[in-house]
Design an enzyme around this catalytic site. Structure first.
Site, PDB file in Angstrom:
ATOM      1  N   GLY A  99      29.623  45.734  39.288  1.00 19.92           N
ATOM      2  CA  GLY A  99      30.076  44.809  38.239  1.00 19.92           C
ATOM      3  C   GLY A  99      31.228  43.979  38.763  1.00 19.92           C
ATOM      4  O   GLY A  99      31.814  44.292  39.803  1.00 19.92           O
ATOM      5  N   ARG A 155      36.667  41.725  39.904  1.00 20.12           N
ATOM      6  CA  ARG A 155      37.792  40.786  39.973  1.00 20.12           C
ATOM      7  C   ARG A 155      37.335  39.360  39.668  1.00 20.12           C
ATOM      8  O   ARG A 155      37.852  38.398  40.226  1.00 20.12           O
ATOM      9  CB  ARG A 155      38.458  40.837  41.330  1.00 20.12           C
ATOM     10  CG  ARG A 155      37.520  40.605  42.493  1.00 20.12           C
ATOM     11  CD  ARG A 155      38.323  40.284  43.712  1.00 20.12           C
ATOM     12  NE  ARG A 155      37.482  40.221  44.884  1.00 20.12           N
ATOM     13  CZ  ARG A 155      37.907  39.833  46.059  1.00 20.12           C
ATOM     14  NH1 ARG A 155      39.155  39.475  46.214  1.00 20.12           N
ATOM     15  NH2 ARG A 155      37.096  39.787  47.086  1.00 20.12           N
ATOM     16  N   LYS A 198      37.362  33.833  40.404  1.00 17.33           N
ATOM     17  CA  LYS A 198      37.354  35.024  41.273  1.00 17.33           C
ATOM     18  C   LYS A 198      38.795  35.358  41.644  1.00 17.33           C
ATOM     19  O   LYS A 198      39.495  34.505  42.200  1.00 17.33           O
ATOM     20  CB  LYS A 198      36.513  34.715  42.523  1.00 17.33           C
ATOM     21  CG  LYS A 198      36.344  35.867  43.481  1.00 17.33           C
ATOM     22  CD  LYS A 198      35.283  35.532  44.527  1.00 17.33           C
ATOM     23  CE  LYS A 198      35.200  36.580  45.621  1.00 17.33           C
ATOM     24  NZ  LYS A 198      34.180  36.239  46.619  1.00 17.33           N
ATOM     25  N   ASP A 225      42.650  45.964  42.278  1.00 17.20           N
ATOM     26  CA  ASP A 225      43.667  45.330  41.424  1.00 17.20           C
ATOM     27  C   ASP A 225      43.140  44.085  40.708  1.00 17.20           C
ATOM     28  O   ASP A 225      43.869  43.432  39.965  1.00 17.20           O
ATOM     29  CB  ASP A 225      44.915  44.977  42.248  1.00 17.20           C
ATOM     30  CG  ASP A 225      44.608  44.002  43.379  1.00 17.20           C
ATOM     31  OD1 ASP A 225      43.436  43.573  43.505  1.00 17.20           O
ATOM     32  OD2 ASP A 225      45.525  43.667  44.137  1.00 17.20           O
ATOM     33  N   GLY A 226      41.896  43.732  40.981  1.00 11.49           N
ATOM     34  CA  GLY A 226      41.313  42.573  40.301  1.00 11.49           C
ATOM     35  C   GLY A 226      41.787  41.233  40.848  1.00 11.49           C
ATOM     36  O   GLY A 226      41.444  40.182  40.311  1.00 11.49           O
ATOM     37  N   ARG A 244      21.919  38.523  40.298  1.00 12.70           N
ATOM     38  CA  ARG A 244      21.741  39.062  41.637  1.00 12.70           C
ATOM     39  C   ARG A 244      20.577  40.043  41.647  1.00 12.70           C
ATOM     40  O   ARG A 244      20.168  40.523  40.585  1.00 12.70           O
ATOM     41  CB  ARG A 244      22.995  39.849  42.053  1.00 12.70           C
ATOM     42  CG  ARG A 244      24.284  39.112  41.854  1.00 12.70           C
ATOM     43  CD  ARG A 244      25.407  40.061  41.431  1.00 12.70           C
ATOM     44  NE  ARG A 244      26.611  39.304  41.065  1.00 12.70           N
ATOM     45  CZ  ARG A 244      27.567  38.985  41.916  1.00 12.70           C
ATOM     46  NH1 ARG A 244      27.503  39.392  43.157  1.00 12.70           N
ATOM     47  NH2 ARG A 244      28.599  38.276  41.519  1.00 12.70           N
ATOM     48  N   ASP A 290      23.824  43.340  45.898  1.00 16.02           N
ATOM     49  CA  ASP A 290      24.636  42.659  44.877  1.00 16.02           C
ATOM     50  C   ASP A 290      25.104  41.298  45.370  1.00 16.02           C
ATOM     51  O   ASP A 290      25.621  40.500  44.595  1.00 16.02           O
ATOM     52  CB  ASP A 290      25.845  43.518  44.473  1.00 16.02           C
ATOM     53  CG  ASP A 290      26.643  44.001  45.669  1.00 16.02           C
ATOM     54  OD1 ASP A 290      26.066  44.711  46.506  1.00 16.02           O
ATOM     55  OD2 ASP A 290      27.831  43.658  45.777  1.00 16.02           O
ATOM     56  N   ASN A 291      24.912  41.040  46.653  1.00 16.46           N
ATOM     57  CA  ASN A 291      25.303  39.737  47.198  1.00 16.46           C
ATOM     58  C   ASN A 291      24.083  38.872  47.513  1.00 16.46           C
ATOM     59  O   ASN A 291      24.151  37.985  48.362  1.00 16.46           O
ATOM     60  CB  ASN A 291      26.157  39.932  48.452  1.00 16.46           C
ATOM     61  CG  ASN A 291      27.488  40.588  48.130  1.00 16.46           C
ATOM     62  OD1 ASN A 291      27.967  40.514  47.003  1.00 16.46           O
ATOM     63  ND2 ASN A 291      28.086  41.238  49.110  1.00 16.46           N
ATOM     64  N   ASP A 344      28.859  34.994  47.781  1.00 25.69           N
ATOM     65  CA  ASP A 344      29.848  35.997  48.149  1.00 25.69           C
ATOM     66  C   ASP A 344      30.247  35.921  49.608  1.00 25.69           C
ATOM     67  O   ASP A 344      29.751  36.660  50.454  1.00 25.69           O
ATOM     68  CB  ASP A 344      29.374  37.409  47.774  1.00 25.69           C
ATOM     69  CG  ASP A 344      30.313  37.989  46.740  1.00 25.69           C
ATOM     70  OD1 ASP A 344      31.426  37.450  46.602  1.00 25.69           O
ATOM     71  OD2 ASP A 344      29.950  38.950  46.055  1.00 25.69           O
TER      72      ASP A 344
HETATM   73  P1  AMP Z   1      32.159  42.278  47.450  1.00 25.82           P
HETATM   74  O1  AMP Z   1      32.338  43.090  48.708  1.00 25.82           O
HETATM   75  O2  AMP Z   1      33.091  41.106  47.351  1.00 25.82           O
HETATM   76  O3  AMP Z   1      30.748  41.927  47.189  1.00 25.82           O
HETATM   77  O4  AMP Z   1      32.645  43.217  46.263  1.00 25.82           O
HETATM   78  C1  AMP Z   1      32.046  44.442  45.950  1.00 25.82           C
HETATM   79  C2  AMP Z   1      32.555  44.925  44.625  1.00 25.82           C
HETATM   80  O5  AMP Z   1      33.957  45.235  44.669  1.00 25.82           O
HETATM   81  C3  AMP Z   1      32.410  43.929  43.477  1.00 25.82           C
HETATM   82  O6  AMP Z   1      32.088  44.658  42.349  1.00 25.82           O
HETATM   83  C4  AMP Z   1      33.768  43.324  43.384  1.00 25.82           C
HETATM   84  O7  AMP Z   1      34.033  42.787  42.108  1.00 25.82           O
HETATM   85  C5  AMP Z   1      34.651  44.522  43.667  1.00 25.82           C
HETATM   86  N1  AMP Z   1      35.981  44.159  44.169  1.00 25.82           N
HETATM   87  C6  AMP Z   1      36.271  43.585  45.345  1.00 25.82           C
HETATM   88  N2  AMP Z   1      37.608  43.415  45.468  1.00 25.82           N
HETATM   89  C7  AMP Z   1      38.186  43.870  44.348  1.00 25.82           C
HETATM   90  C8  AMP Z   1      39.522  43.954  43.862  1.00 25.82           C
HETATM   91  N3  AMP Z   1      40.554  43.534  44.572  1.00 25.82           N
HETATM   92  N4  AMP Z   1      39.709  44.476  42.634  1.00 25.82           N
HETATM   93  C9  AMP Z   1      38.684  44.911  41.916  1.00 25.82           C
HETATM   94  N5  AMP Z   1      37.398  44.857  42.301  1.00 25.82           N
HETATM   95  C10 AMP Z   1      37.137  44.349  43.507  1.00 25.82           C
HETATM   96 MG    MG Z   2      29.822  40.863  45.934  1.00 26.68          MG
END
Ligand code: AMP
Ligand code: MG
Length: 487
Positions: free
Chosen positions: A90, A93, A113, A125-126, A183, A252-253, A262
């Site tokens: 989900g 962030r 984002k 930390d979002g 996705r 998911d990407n 992504d």
């Molecule tokens: P990604 O590797 O960017 O595809 O992210 C994988 C998952 O980690 C996704 O659900 C992102 O929303 C979550 N995510 C990545 N970085 C953060 C962050 N700093 N805080 C919260 N969720 C994150």
């Molecule tokens: Mg992603």
């Protein structure tokens, strides 16, 4: 007189899905937002007023401090196979503000984002750092310039807040524009956590949004699968043709729309080596350059699995239908790749031996450590000198074969040159240039280097004088280039 407005026109069709697909939530406001980049040409194509977007009111939207009228913010739920392992994810962030409708009636997701924590944040930390958000901006815009389907970047704002990673970094928020954020992982989420009705609602929504032409097909879910497969086969071939490595092709990407999505540890290859991996976390090379087409197929198999209950009520027959469809993926990919490679070599028609001619060239490039982009550029402009590859005897032999091949087609050499100019970019976002731009932005608050790089990448097929300095290679380094997920 009515006040001029930015032009946002929101609709929120995604929020009509069953409510387990999202959580309604506003972005978390930030302390002192400051606009770093605004994409004027994208704003114009969306029917938005770039000048007004630069105002405090406009920037407040990009910062998440103000929710524009008509938007209904939410965080999307999805799942994904990450490096082969299934996980519930989900938007951890990101916040979808809603869908903006352009004056011509097109619909685009507007997503922030780095906009704060959500119920899907897990331990994160979002937030996002300036460097990685600018990186997404640069690479996604470069992909657009190269003619490759991609999400776009409308703006980057600095939040005025620090975030903590290995070091303390300036925080930022990217505004992402996408055909949608559906996705493969969204379907996996539906298949794993909801009812078949939920899955069907999602599939119908995806069809309505991206492929309305198949709405009345006899088996529209199988048709949906085929559409997505066709888009992905074309997309991944395009990546291969420019030497782009996505770096984290988790399910998911992978977007249903067929856009590249992504931009984390992605990067372009300089020297041709099919084993190239940049991502520091991709220890086994799962997402190496050469593996991308196969991983595309693997991800599509996960998509098919998620859709099975919709293909046929009897599982055995559903599997058979899926299998039959998936069997076409490799051929589809190969056709896209071959057509693209032929064009890179100025070849208009098809001959059986073309694949071997191409493979021989790639092998020679590998053997002689040739730069991928510059080799094709040199072939285009007939400037084949000064490199180990071009000085080799094997290459001279290959070149004779290639010339004989060009002579066997009707089109003239001038036609070939024109074709090659449109398929072989003068510039790509080379890693050392991207790093140089990000370092200046993050460390000394100098955005001019990024600005200049973006200008050059806007039209990579222009082959103009300004691009010359951006086609030079980095100094040899004993350290391989590494990218990080940038979370
Ligand atoms: P990604 O590797 O960017 O595809 O992210 C994988 C998952 O980690 C996704 O659900 C992102 O929303 C979550 N995510 C990545 N970085 C953060 C962050 N700093 N805080 C919260 N969720 C994150
Ligand atoms: Mg992603």
């Amino acid at each position: 007189m009515t006040k001029k407005s930015i032009g946002w026109k929101f609709d929120n069709s995604y929020s009509q899905l069953p409510n387990n697909f999202f959580t309604r939530l506003n972005p978390t406001p930030v302390r002192s937002p400051e606009l770093a980049f605004l994409n004027d040409s994208l704003a114009a194509s969306l029917g938005l007023d770039a000048e007004l977007m630069r105002s405090n009111e406009g920037v407040a939207v990009f910062a998440g401090n103000e929710v524009p009228k008509g938007a209904s913010p939410l965080a999307q739920a999805y799942a994904g196979h990450q490096f082969g392992h299934f996980t519930m994810l989900g938007d951890g962030r990101a916040i979808l503000l809603g869908e903006h409708l352009t004056p011509s009636g097109e619909r685009f997701d507007i997503q922030l984002k780095g906009s704060g924590r959500t119920p899907y944040s897990r331990s994160g930390d979002g937030r996002a750092a300036l460097g990685p958000m600018l990186r997404e901006y640069i690479i996604s815009e470069a992909m657009h310039g190269l003619g490759i389907p991609t999400t776009r970047s409308l703006a980057v704002v600095k939040t005025g807040e620090s975030i903590i990673r290995e070091t303390v970094l300036p925080g930022a928020i990217l505004t992402r524009v996408a055909a949608s954020h559906l996705r493969v992982g969204t379907f996996e989420y539906a298949a794993n956590s909801g009812s078949v009705q939920d899955l069907q609602s999602l599939a119908d929504y995806a069809i309505m949004r991206h492929f309305p032409e198949i709405e009345d097909d006899e088996n529209r879910y199988l048709a949906l699968f085929k559409k997505v497969m066709t888009k992905q086969a074309a997309l991944i071939a395009k990546w291969q043709l420019v030497g782009f490595i996505h770096g984290v092709m988790n399910t998911d990407n992978m977007a249903i729309s067929g856009e590249t999505i992504d931009y984390g540890p992605c990067a372009f290859m300089d020297e041709y080596n099919p084993d190239t991996v940049f991502s520091s976390i991709d220890i086994h090379g799962r997402y190496a350059y050469r593996n991308q087409p196969r991983i595309g197929g693997w991800n599509l198999a996960r998509f098919a699995e998620a859709l099975l209950p919709l293909f046929h009520e009897k599982q055995e027959q559903a599997v058979e239908l899926a299998q039959e469809m998936l069997n076409d993926y490799s051929k589809m990919y190969m056709e896209n790749w071959l057509t693209g490679m032929r064009a890179k070599l100025g070849i208009f028609n098809a001959e059986n031996e073309d694949e071997s001619l191409i493979e021989q060239l790639l092998q020679l490039m590998h053997d002689h450590h040739a730069d991928y982009t510059n080799t094709f550029r040199a072939l285009t402009f007939n400037q084949m000198d000064g490199t180990e590859l071009f000085n080799s005897e094997e290459f001279t032999k290959w070149k004779q074969q290639w010339e004989a091949r060009l002579d066997r087609q009707q089109e003239s050499r001038a036609d070939s040159l024109e074709l090659m100019k449109t398929r072989n970019p003068a510039v790509i976002p080379r890693n050392h240039r991207v790093e140089e731009a990000l370092t200046a932005a993050v460390e000394i608050n100098d955005l001019s280097v990024t600005k200049k790089l973006l200008a050059v990448l806007k039209d990579p097929y222009a082959h103009n004088a300004q691009q010359e300095e951006y086609s030079t290679l980095p100094e040899p380094s004993c350290q391989p280039y590494q990218t990080f997920c940038g979370t």
